[in-house]
Write an enzyme that holds these catalytic residues in place. Structure first.
Site, PDB file in Angstrom:
ATOM      1  N   HIS A  93       0.855  -1.195   0.000  1.00  0.00           N
ATOM      2  CA  HIS A  93       0.000   0.000   0.000  1.00  0.00           C
ATOM      3  C   HIS A  93       0.890   1.243   0.000  1.00  0.00           C
ATOM      4  O   HIS A  93       1.941   1.257   0.644  1.00  0.00           O
ATOM      5  CB  HIS A  93      -0.922  -0.006   1.226  1.00  0.00           C
ATOM      6  CG  HIS A  93      -2.011   1.002   1.115  1.00  0.00           C
ATOM      7  ND1 HIS A  93      -1.796   2.342   1.366  1.00  0.00           N
ATOM      8  CD2 HIS A  93      -3.304   0.894   0.736  1.00  0.00           C
ATOM      9  CE1 HIS A  93      -2.925   2.999   1.148  1.00  0.00           C
ATOM     10  NE2 HIS A  93      -3.862   2.145   0.773  1.00  0.00           N
ATOM     11  N   GLU A 165      -3.863   1.776  -7.281  1.00  0.00           N
ATOM     12  CA  GLU A 165      -4.254   2.892  -6.406  1.00  0.00           C
ATOM     13  C   GLU A 165      -3.322   4.075  -6.674  1.00  0.00           C
ATOM     14  O   GLU A 165      -2.253   4.183  -6.055  1.00  0.00           O
ATOM     15  CB  GLU A 165      -4.127   2.483  -4.926  1.00  0.00           C
ATOM     16  CG  GLU A 165      -5.091   1.417  -4.498  1.00  0.00           C
ATOM     17  CD  GLU A 165      -5.446   1.537  -3.013  1.00  0.00           C
ATOM     18  OE1 GLU A 165      -6.637   1.514  -2.704  1.00  0.00           O
ATOM     19  OE2 GLU A 165      -4.538   1.683  -2.170  1.00  0.00           O
TER      20      GLU A 165
HETATM   21  P1  13P Z   1      -9.679   6.234   0.038  1.00  0.00           P
HETATM   22  O1  13P Z   1     -10.829   5.431  -0.533  1.00  0.00           O
HETATM   23  O2  13P Z   1      -9.971   6.791   1.381  1.00  0.00           O
HETATM   24  O3  13P Z   1      -9.175   7.229  -0.952  1.00  0.00           O
HETATM   25  O4  13P Z   1      -8.476   5.193   0.268  1.00  0.00           O
HETATM   26  C1  13P Z   1      -8.114   4.330  -0.736  1.00  0.00           C
HETATM   27  C2  13P Z   1      -7.141   3.356  -0.196  1.00  0.00           C
HETATM   28  O5  13P Z   1      -6.020   3.704   0.116  1.00  0.00           O
HETATM   29  C3  13P Z   1      -7.593   1.972  -0.011  1.00  0.00           C
HETATM   30  O6  13P Z   1      -6.537   1.119   0.267  1.00  0.00           O
END
Ligand code: 13P
Length: 262
Positions: A93, A165
């Site tokens: 992450h 992400e």
């Molecule tokens: P948000 O949905 O709060 O932007 O976070 C995304 C995330 O990092 C999920 O792992």
């Protein structure tokens, strides 16, 4: 392939609050065979939530772990210690990469440790705002994807989930977080599938689930789920609101049913 709706609770909720929240979700979430619902509470809550949850409805993921199974590693928790509690493990992450300085070497060791212990790693990759501005997105995604998978055999790649992400779209730290357009996500997914295909072959590329994460809410979830390459969502902030999370599950089911009819 199932659609994955995964809530990353990050460092929110006490153990008691986690339990109350899971209770609320278990009452509201309907189980569908083709939708896999997963939540990732803090490490502290995993033991009690694993006893509380109904895994047919909601499975658990760990947000972190150490890649060695046992030994003299003060303060760490291994995936071997967590494997009976969870089915999934979030790895790489951006908050772990950039706040806790996790390297590609750490990340590839974690992906391998999760697989070795029979869990599904959710490997997160994504470019920062400045990398995007400088046109480095494709290189970053390639490096993080192949770097994260480099200790995994080609046959095992499709046992991993890849979550795209983009760091600039994650809410929480960056108050100016932007919302990714479906077109941005479509392009990134196409690139990730292409890299998987070139490296591991067509079948593996098609069988590896691709998720999107970054400011996903019930108002925009459908726009991402409608993308051909999208196999689910990794949700931060909105997964802390029961009605939001359960609405997103229902949206995923609607999109799945509509796709099945075509
Ligand atoms: P948000 O949905 O709060 O932007 O976070 C995304 C995330 O990092 C999920 O792992």
């Amino acid at each position: 392939m199932k659609t994955y709706i995964i809530g990353n609770w990050k460092m929110n909720f006490t153990v008691g609050e986690s339990s109350l929240f899971l209770h609320k979700l278990l009452q509201r979430v309907r189980s569908y065979r083709d939708i896999e619902v997963v939540v990732s509470p803090s490490l502290m809550a995993l033991q009690s939530l694993s006893l509380q949850t109904d895994r047919r409805k909601i499975k658990l993921a760990t947000q972190n772990f150490y890649h060695r199974d046992f030994g003299a590693f003060t303060g760490e928790v291994s995936i071997a210690q967590l494997r009976s509690l969870v089915d999934y493990a979030i790895v790489g992450h951006s908050e772990r990469r950039y706040i806790f300085n996790e390297s590609d070497k750490d990340i590839r060791a974690k992906v391998a440790a999760a697989l070795r212990n029979g869990l599904t790693p959710i490997l997160c990759i994504g470019e920062t705002d400045s990398e995007r501005t400088f046109g480095e997105t494709a290189d970053v995604l390639r490096d993080q994807l192949l770097g994260g998978l480099s200790e995994v055999s080609a046959e095992e790649v499709s046992k991993c989930i890849i979550a795209y992400e983009p760091v600039w779209a994650i809410s929480g730290h960056d108050k100016a977080a932007k919302v990714a357009s479906p077109l941005d996500v479509k392009d990134a997914f196409a690139l990730i599938r292409k890299i998987l295909k070139e490296t591991y072959g067509k079948e593996t590329a098609e069988d590896t689930p691709l998720l999107f994460g970054g400011s996903v809410k019930s108002i925009n979830a459908e726009s991402y789920l409608l993308l051909e390459d999208c196999n689910g969502l990794l949700i931060g902030g909105a997964s802390l609101i029961a009605s939001e999370f359960t609405d997103i599950i229902e949206i995923a089911k609607r999109v799945k049913d509509a796709n099945a009819q075509h």
